[in-house]
Design a protein around this motif. Structure first.
Motif, mmCIF file in Angstrom:
data_model
loop_
_atom_site.group_PDB
_atom_site.id
_atom_site.type_symbol
_atom_site.label_atom_id
_atom_site.label_comp_id
_atom_site.label_asym_id
_atom_site.label_seq_id
_atom_site.Cartn_x
_atom_site.Cartn_y
_atom_site.Cartn_z
ATOM 1 N N VAL A 70 0.975 -1.342 -0.006
ATOM 2 C CA VAL A 70 0.022 -0.184 -0.026
ATOM 3 C C VAL A 70 0.980 1.224 0.033
ATOM 4 C CG1 VAL A 70 -1.762 1.216 1.389
ATOM 5 C CG2 VAL A 70 -1.854 -1.108 1.393
ATOM 6 N N ALA A 71 0.719 1.971 -0.994
ATOM 7 C CA ALA A 71 1.528 3.438 -1.066
ATOM 8 C C ALA A 71 0.819 4.623 -0.471
ATOM 9 C CB ALA A 71 1.934 3.643 -2.617
ATOM 10 N N ALA A 72 -0.624 4.553 -0.627
ATOM 11 C CA ALA A 72 -1.337 5.457 -0.183
ATOM 12 C C ALA A 72 -2.696 5.263 0.174
ATOM 13 C CB ALA A 72 -1.364 6.928 -1.040
ATOM 14 N N ALA A 73 -3.644 5.856 0.896
ATOM 15 C CA ALA A 73 -4.879 5.318 1.269
ATOM 16 C C ALA A 73 -5.802 6.419 1.998
ATOM 17 C CB ALA A 73 -4.852 4.176 2.192
ATOM 18 N N THR A 74 -7.011 6.512 1.605
ATOM 19 C CA THR A 74 -7.894 6.932 2.444
ATOM 20 C C THR A 74 -9.114 5.903 2.917
ATOM 21 O OG1 THR A 74 -9.634 7.514 0.470
ATOM 22 C CG2 THR A 74 -7.600 9.068 0.990
ATOM 23 N N GLU A 75 -10.198 6.246 3.393
ATOM 24 C CA GLU A 75 -11.092 5.391 3.775
ATOM 25 C C GLU A 75 -11.940 4.737 2.559
ATOM 26 O OE1 GLU A 75 -13.774 7.127 6.488
ATOM 27 O OE2 GLU A 75 -12.364 7.273 8.204
ATOM 28 N N GLN A 76 -11.560 5.316 1.380
ATOM 29 C CA GLN A 76 -12.272 4.884 0.256
ATOM 30 C C GLN A 76 -11.353 4.331 -0.738
ATOM 31 O OE1 GLN A 76 -15.557 4.440 -0.067
ATOM 32 N NE2 GLN A 76 -16.149 5.507 1.887
ATOM 33 N N VAL A 77 -10.352 4.615 -0.733
ATOM 34 C CA VAL A 77 -9.399 4.325 -1.857
ATOM 35 C C VAL A 77 -7.940 3.874 -1.410
ATOM 36 C CG1 VAL A 77 -8.235 5.170 -4.051
ATOM 37 C CG2 VAL A 77 -10.764 5.891 -3.682
ATOM 38 N N GLN A 286 -1.564 12.871 0.251
ATOM 39 C CA GLN A 286 -2.952 13.472 0.284
ATOM 40 C C GLN A 286 -3.431 13.812 -0.754
ATOM 41 O OE1 GLN A 286 -3.057 16.591 3.311
ATOM 42 N NE2 GLN A 286 -4.202 14.987 4.600
ATOM 43 N N ALA A 287 -2.536 14.698 -1.823
ATOM 44 C CA ALA A 287 -2.947 15.059 -3.186
ATOM 45 C C ALA A 287 -3.260 14.048 -4.317
ATOM 46 C CB ALA A 287 -1.753 15.906 -3.587
ATOM 47 N N GLU A 288 -2.630 12.972 -3.903
ATOM 48 C CA GLU A 288 -2.746 11.627 -4.994
ATOM 49 C C GLU A 288 -4.053 10.953 -4.638
ATOM 50 O OE1 GLU A 288 -0.384 8.196 -7.187
ATOM 51 O OE2 GLU A 288 0.684 9.086 -5.531
ATOM 52 N N VAL A 289 -4.349 10.758 -3.355
ATOM 53 C CA VAL A 289 -5.366 9.979 -3.071
ATOM 54 C C VAL A 289 -6.731 10.882 -3.145
ATOM 55 C CG1 VAL A 289 -4.325 8.409 -1.566
ATOM 56 C CG2 VAL A 289 -5.112 10.470 -0.312
ATOM 57 N N ALA A 290 -6.450 12.219 -2.899
ATOM 58 C CA ALA A 290 -7.798 12.853 -3.258
ATOM 59 C C ALA A 290 -8.135 13.167 -4.641
ATOM 60 C CB ALA A 290 -7.516 14.402 -2.741
ATOM 61 N N ALA A 291 -7.168 12.918 -5.446
ATOM 62 C CA ALA A 291 -7.418 12.689 -6.807
ATOM 63 C C ALA A 291 -7.983 11.483 -7.359
ATOM 64 C CB ALA A 291 -6.225 13.381 -7.617
#
Length: 335
Positions: A70-77, A286-291
């Protein structure tokens, strides 16, 4: 599976990897809703795979994702690296693990870019200096010895003079001048907390040297990243991505690290080098997972319409229900 993007008509790269689709290097999937997309490398839009090609491929992607990092994550992606493929897993991801491969590669890319400038200039100048040295009887030896450092200094100057990419340059509240910002000016900027965004960036005016404006949101992120990239070149010692990743993880994730840095209200140049790299890592994630989340929501709306129109056979409906009723490890779906 189609070979070109439905939005920009660009060619979809890759061979699909574990999906078996025969196309795609960045793939997104949602086990719960039985969605599978190929992400276009040109326009970044999500191309929904035909319904009849998704059922087994989603399970194969889920298995690969569990083996990936896992490189980056939010609650959805969650953005997951598996061998040479990027897998975007939609839905609540596993525990966030900071993989350092992306930042290690980014640091290597920076060094390669620097070497493309430094090495040819050094070789050319040394060759010229040797010829002059012979003619002058050895009086320019010190100049030849210091040439690599001079080339690096010139490269830092070029990077430092790059304009900060803002939609509109801010106006200084103190002296009223338009602030034509360059990357080197970000060294004096302060990261501060902001109620409307994760962080704010207080800018020092290049003309009067007073704090005269503040950026928030995406513009603050973009300016911050340029400043951190420039400051990374001013250090002789190489920072390691692994150390920065541990700092982010130790802080409790990207959001907490950013809040902690903002709470201290330090200028970028006064932040420790390892912490600067960790801050850059956190802002990038943050920028990548937001996109990715924005792209996913748009793609999901299209998928809802498409599946409602295309899911017509009893066999497909039964298979969709089966996939929705199983968890990522064969258990129950999330509540």
């Amino acid at each position: 599976m189609y070979r070109t993007c439905a939005f920009c008509n660009g060619k979809l790269d890759g061979d699909g990897g574990p999906s078996g689709l025969g196309v795609g290097r960045r793939l997104a999937f949602d086990e719960w809703r039985s969605r599978l997309w190929v992400i276009c490398p040109k326009c970044s839009r999500w191309n929904l795979a035909p319904l009849e090609e998704r059922l087994e491929q989603i399970e194969a992607l889920a298995r690969a994702a569990r083996e990936g990092r896992v490189a980056a994550a939010t609650e959805q992606v969650a953005l997951i690296r598996w061998q040479g493929y990027d897998l975007v897993r939609v839905g609540k991801p596993p525990r966030l693990e900071f993989a350092t491969w992306r930042y290690g590669e980014r640091l290597k890319a920076r060094r390669r870019e620097q070497l493309k400038f430094v090495v040819p200039l050094t070789v050319a100048t040394v060759g010229l200096a040797v010829a002059v040295n012979v003619a002058a009887g050895g009086s320019v030896g010190v100049f030849v010895w210091n040439m690599p450092r001079m080339a690096q200094w010139m490269y830092r100057g070029i990077v430092g003079r790059r304009a900060v990419g803002l939609v509109e340059p801010p106006i200084c509240e103190r002296c009223g001048t338009v602030m034509r910002l360059q990357a080197r000016h970000m060294a004096h900027a302060r990261v501060v907390p902001d109620t409307k965004a994760d962080l704010g960036l207080v800018l020092s005016c290049p003309s009067c040297h007073a704090e005269g404006a503040m950026l928030i949101g995406p513009e603050a992120q973009a300016a911050l990243r340029q400043g951190l990239t420039y400051l990374a070149l001013t250090r002789r010692r190489r920072e390691r991505a692994e150390d920065a990743a541990r700092l982010v993880e130790g802080a409790g994730g990207p959001e907490r690290l950013i809040r902690d840095v903002a709470r201290r209200e330090l200028t970028l140049r006064s932040i420790a080098p390892e912490r600067r790299l960790a801050l850059e890592m956190a802002v990038d994630e943050q920028a990548e997972v937001a996109a990715l989340e924005r792209q996913w929501r748009e793609a999901e709306e299209i998928a809802e319409i498409a599946d409602g129109l295309l899911s017509t056979t009893a066999e497909l409906e039964a298979e969709l229900r089966r996939l929705k009723e199983r968890g990522p490890d064969g258990g129950q779906p999330p509540s």
